[in-house]
Design an enzyme around this catalytic site. Structure first.
Site, PDB file in Angstrom:
ATOM      1  N   THR A 125       0.822  -1.206   0.000  1.00 52.65           N
ATOM      2  CA  THR A 125       0.000   0.000   0.000  1.00 52.65           C
ATOM      3  C   THR A 125       0.859   1.261   0.000  1.00 52.65           C
ATOM      4  O   THR A 125       1.758   1.398   0.837  1.00 52.65           O
ATOM      5  CB  THR A 125      -0.872   0.023   1.276  1.00 52.65           C
ATOM      6  OG1 THR A 125      -1.517  -1.229   1.396  1.00 52.65           O
ATOM      7  CG2 THR A 125      -1.890   1.144   1.229  1.00 52.65           C
ATOM      8  N   GLU A 126       0.570   2.172  -0.927  1.00 50.79           N
ATOM      9  CA  GLU A 126       1.253   3.468  -1.010  1.00 50.79           C
ATOM     10  C   GLU A 126       2.775   3.318  -1.084  1.00 50.79           C
ATOM     11  O   GLU A 126       3.513   4.214  -0.679  1.00 50.79           O
ATOM     12  CB  GLU A 126       0.880   4.363   0.185  1.00 50.79           C
ATOM     13  CG  GLU A 126      -0.620   4.598   0.355  1.00 50.79           C
ATOM     14  CD  GLU A 126      -1.219   5.537  -0.685  1.00 50.79           C
ATOM     15  OE1 GLU A 126      -0.454   6.118  -1.469  1.00 50.79           O
ATOM     16  OE2 GLU A 126      -2.453   5.661  -0.703  1.00 50.79           O
ATOM     17  N   LEU A 127       3.205   2.156  -1.574  1.00 53.69           N
ATOM     18  CA  LEU A 127       4.635   1.845  -1.687  1.00 53.69           C
ATOM     19  C   LEU A 127       5.358   1.967  -0.330  1.00 53.69           C
ATOM     20  O   LEU A 127       6.541   2.330  -0.259  1.00 53.69           O
ATOM     21  CB  LEU A 127       5.304   2.752  -2.733  1.00 53.69           C
ATOM     22  CG  LEU A 127       5.950   2.044  -3.927  1.00 53.69           C
ATOM     23  CD1 LEU A 127       4.999   1.060  -4.600  1.00 53.69           C
ATOM     24  CD2 LEU A 127       6.476   3.026  -4.957  1.00 53.69           C
ATOM     25  N   TRP A 157       5.559   6.376  -1.146  1.00 53.00           N
ATOM     26  CA  TRP A 157       5.681   7.234  -2.337  1.00 53.00           C
ATOM     27  C   TRP A 157       4.931   8.546  -2.170  1.00 53.00           C
ATOM     28  O   TRP A 157       4.726   9.280  -3.126  1.00 53.00           O
ATOM     29  CB  TRP A 157       5.282   6.479  -3.606  1.00 53.00           C
ATOM     30  CG  TRP A 157       3.819   6.180  -3.842  1.00 53.00           C
ATOM     31  CD1 TRP A 157       2.773   6.428  -3.020  1.00 53.00           C
ATOM     32  CD2 TRP A 157       3.270   5.585  -5.037  1.00 53.00           C
ATOM     33  NE1 TRP A 157       1.601   6.012  -3.600  1.00 53.00           N
ATOM     34  CE2 TRP A 157       1.874   5.484  -4.843  1.00 53.00           C
ATOM     35  CE3 TRP A 157       3.810   5.111  -6.240  1.00 53.00           C
ATOM     36  CZ2 TRP A 157       1.012   4.936  -5.803  1.00 53.00           C
ATOM     37  CZ3 TRP A 157       2.946   4.567  -7.189  1.00 53.00           C
ATOM     38  CH2 TRP A 157       1.579   4.482  -6.973  1.00 53.00           C
TER      39      TRP A 157
END
Lengths: 399, 404
Positions: free
Chosen positions: B143-145, B293
């Site tokens: 999730t979300e890097l 990220w």
């Protein structure tokens, strides 16, 4: 630059937000080098007016001169319930007192004389009570007039109808003005809509609040406490506060609701609370003064301003200053400068109750809300408002 | 030869309805079906369907390759509101040029709060992708890097061959993101790092008229790609970039249509992540502190930065063991849907206060409202938990305790 300013009250003599607003704004203007002559009617003899007025002079030094005009006026607004009055088909006399309109006229006549004697560049009149004075001063001096709108007749009556006489004076004052300065965009819209004033000459000057560290002992109730503070009149929405109290108590029985202030709806509100069976949980303090106001804010876990129509609304800023987070009506000017407040439509009692419950229940919400509100409060100042006001002066003077 | 590795994130949260304190104990439906349907239909029309059609065309005519991860919450909503979108992804899968990655089923922040839940959600999503697209994912994308050494180790222990992360300068120092790395403390798994400059040129800056490089044309961009030294240029972005973040009238679709042709002028090819990690890793890379990220800081403060977010997350994960012990599928599903990172993002004050309207979108208007709604729901879930009948297993455990 010299300004001849007409007001109706000036601290420490005031009954509403007008007095402190005039004091704050003039303080900011004086700092910018503007010379302000502030004209107010004479205060009733039973209050030690004179000494306090002198002290006000001292605050501003010689640049702010406070002039008195003889007047019999009692407080700004004292009233029976406006709704009742309308039902009875009565005129404005009950809301405004029998002599008020005469006083307004007399004040205007005195303004003529003062305008003849004083030298100034611009006239600035605060609210309808002084608009006729402003117009007279403009007539004799041919100087430009700025009319400052702190409240309109529509706000004071909770938009339940207006006193035609007051409305006419307001309209006349705004039409005669070279610039109109309402205290919010909320009020600007109302002025355009209901008074037909050209929006191009309307410039919003938001109110602010002065930072004075109040030195009072915090006194907390053993229960969580929700505060209403202000005139208990139709404009301020005390009925929505009591209705929300009932809803909150259904979920959290052990919460106290405090109504601080007085007004024509106090009796009805006491009845309403007892009718709901929450009479023991809703406390009425009556009219509060000075440090008691700060005490009330500090006692509360959350401050609620459910106003029906609030041109600005200084009380939420006062609450934040005292460390209490706020829930405010969307129908208010202060919601334009406070992004980080919880906001509700005044009629949405369920949502108001929902938000009260949330603040009482969740400390992280209370903490974040308050710290963001305090951060925002730090960027609101009378100096900024005075800057805006000064720009308006320059505009009408063509400088 | 340099390769381009496209990875697209496809995600939609299940937005919550205005759930009031007066709903607690009375109404157990938490989601705003109307709004969710509206958003899915809008984005399907503007982005998913036309972009999938474009990619399919580019695969057939230009041998383009791409990879996707589609969150479980997005898949749920495609199944309910836009089955044609799901079918169009299945057609992409059938080409053999498209790889699907695993992420957490509910686009959750579980990696930060519960390893057990994290693993379960990864397994759920892997299984679902296999069922829907006929391929078992080999690459993990959190999730979300969100990434650190421990997450890489966990992914390796679960059998993944590769993992994605942000190519963030402070972790790379003098190194380049355009190479394959090995996460510190792992044996086999490989790390692909987002080239955020080139990715964001498309995802964020494409339509920005104040940008000195505007307008970005396919020939110009292809030349930039050609000038890159390295094994692989990882272009990772939200799929909604196409048609939703950058509207069709910005020329984003034409740009994508032309790009493979322009890239064809150079010695560049397209690779899926699984193909990219077949290249040797050039070095080990250690990321002890968690990165993501998001934001300039590339940290997790957008979801966990303030007291409301922390309290909401703590209260949510506190319920894990008890919720699971009930064996109540509906309850568990509701609890999992609350884990979606967007719910916490909506509570973020820093964007709200900064007034950065471009960055900040919130279906609940203010972070405070988002928190109030969320906490009311948590309250209701807790009550349901108290009222729910314990599962056979829980009853058995209780019995054992009594016998002891």
């Amino acid at each position: 630059m010299k300004v001849l300013m007409f007001g109706w009250e000036f601290p420490p003599f005031y009954s509403g937000g007008l007095g402190p607003a005039c004091a704050g704004l003039t303080k900011g203007l004086v700092k910018k080098g503007v010379e302000v002559t502030f004209v107010i009617p004479r205060k009733p003899s039973d209050i030690k007016t004179h000494v306090n007025l002198v002290s006000a002079e001292e605050v501003f030094g010689e640049k702010l001169i406070i002039k008195e005009i003889p007047s019999l006026l009692t407080p700004y607004i004292n009233s029976e319930s406006y709704k009742d009055m309308l039902k009875k088909g009565g005129g404005g006399s009950e809301l405004y007192g029998a002599n008020l309109f005469e006083e307004v006229k007399r004040y205007a006549l005195a303004a003529r004389k003062i305008a003849e004697q004083e030298s100034f560049d611009i006239i600035h009149a605060h609210d309808w009570l002084t608009f006729l004075a402003g117009i007279e001063a403009k007539k004799v001096s041919k100087k430009p007039l700025v009319t400052h709108v702190h409240a309109t007749e529509f706000d004071r009556t909770g938009r339940q109808g207006v006193n035609q006489h007051v409305y006419d004076i307001e309209k006349q004052g705004m039409e005669a003005a070279d610039a109109v300065t309402p205290v919010s965009h909320f009020t600007k819209e109302l002025i355009v809509q209901h008074y037909g004033i050209n929006p191009d000459k309307i410039h919003v000057v938001h109110n602010a609040v002065e930072f004075e560290k109040a030195d009072v002992e915090p006194h907390k109730l053993p229960q969580k406490t929700v505060l209403f503070l202000g005139r208990v009149t139709i404009q301020k929405g005390p009925d929505y506060f009591i209705d929300a109290a009932k809803k909150v108590i259904e979920v959290y029985p052990d919460v106290r609701f405090v109504v601080a202030g007085s007004g024509d709806m106090t009796g009805k509100m006491i009845e309403r609370a007892s009718h709901y069976g929450i009479g023991d949980k809703v406390l009425f303090t009556g009219f509060l003064r000075g440090p008691d106001i700060d005490r009330a804010y500090r006692m509360a876990d959350v401050y609620v301003m459910p106003s029906v129509s609030e041109p600005f609304g200084l009380t939420p800023l006062e609450a934040i200053k005292n460390g209490t987070p706020v829930i405010i009506s969307k129908q208010s000017g202060v919601s334009e400068v406070l992004k980080n407040a919880l906001k509700v439509d005044f009629w949405d009692v369920n949502e108001l109750a929902n938000k009260i419950c949330a603040v009482l229940r969740h400390q992280p919400l209370k903490d974040e809300l308050l710290s963001q509100e305090q951060r925002e409060l730090g960027s609101i100042s009378w100096d900024k408002s005075a800057d805006t006001c000064y720009d308006v002066y320059r505009k009408v003077l063509g400088r | 030869m340099t390769s381009i590795c496209f990875y697209f994130q496809v995600h939609q949260p299940s937005r919550l309805r205005h759930y009031s304190v007066f709903d607690i104990g009375k109404n157990h439906y938490y989601f705003d079906d109307k709004k969710n349907k509206e958003v899915i239909e809008k984005v399907a029309g503007k982005c998913y369907l036309p972009t999938n059609a474009l990619i399919l065309d580019l695969i057939k005519n230009k041998n383009v390759k791409a990879s996707y991860s589609i969150s479980g919450t997005a898949l749920d909503q495609f199944e309910r509101f836009a089955p044609d979108v799901l079918e169009s992804f299945q057609r992409l899968a059938d080409t053999g040029n498209v790889e699907f990655l695993t992420e957490t089923e509910h686009h959750a922040l579980a990696s930060l709060y519960s390893k057990k839940e994290f693993v379960e959600q990864i397994n759920l999503h892997t299984k679902r992708i296999k069922n829907l697209f006929g391929q078992k994912p080999k690459i993990f994308r959190n999730t979300e890097l969100i990434y650190n050494n421990e997450i890489a180790k966990l992914a390796e222990s679960m059998g993944f061959k590769g993992i994605l992360a942000e190519g963030w300068d402070p972790i790379l120092e003098w190194r380049s993101p355009n190479f394959v790395y090995r996460p510190a403390g792992t044996k086999k798994i490989k790390l692909l790092l987002k080239n955020y400059k080139l990715s964001d040129d498309v995802a964020f800056r494409f339509s920005n008229k104040g940008w000195t490089e505007w307008p970005l044309t396919a020939p110009k961009y292809a030349a930039w790609l050609n000038s890159v030294q390295g094994q692989v240029i990882n272009l990772f972005m939200d799929y909604e970039t196409f048609g939703e973040h950058q509207w069709e009238d910005t020329g984003i679709f034409n740009f994508m249509r032309q790009l493979p042709h322009e890239v064809g002028n150079y010695n560049i090819d397209f690779k899926t992540p699984s193909e990219a990690i077949k290249m040797d890793s050039v070095a080990e890379l250690s990321v002890p502190n968690t990165i993501s990220w998001a934001d300039l800081e590339r940290d997790t403060s957008a979801w966990t930065g303030n007291r409301m977010q922390q309290s909401a997350l703590t209260e949510l994960y506190k319920l894990e063991n008890e919720i699971k012990a009930t064996g109540d599928k509906e309850l568990i599903s509701d609890w999992r849907n609350l884990q979606t990172s967007d719910h916490f993002y909506y509570m973020c004050i820093k964007y709200f206060s900064d007034g950065d309207v471009h960055k900040y979108f919130n279906p609940y208007n203010t972070p405070y409202d988002a928190y109030i709604i969320f906490m009311n729901i948590i309250n209701d879930i807790s009550q349901r938990l108290k009222n729910s009948k314990p599962s056979a297993y829980a009853r058995f455990l209780n019995l054992m305790r009594k016998i002891k």
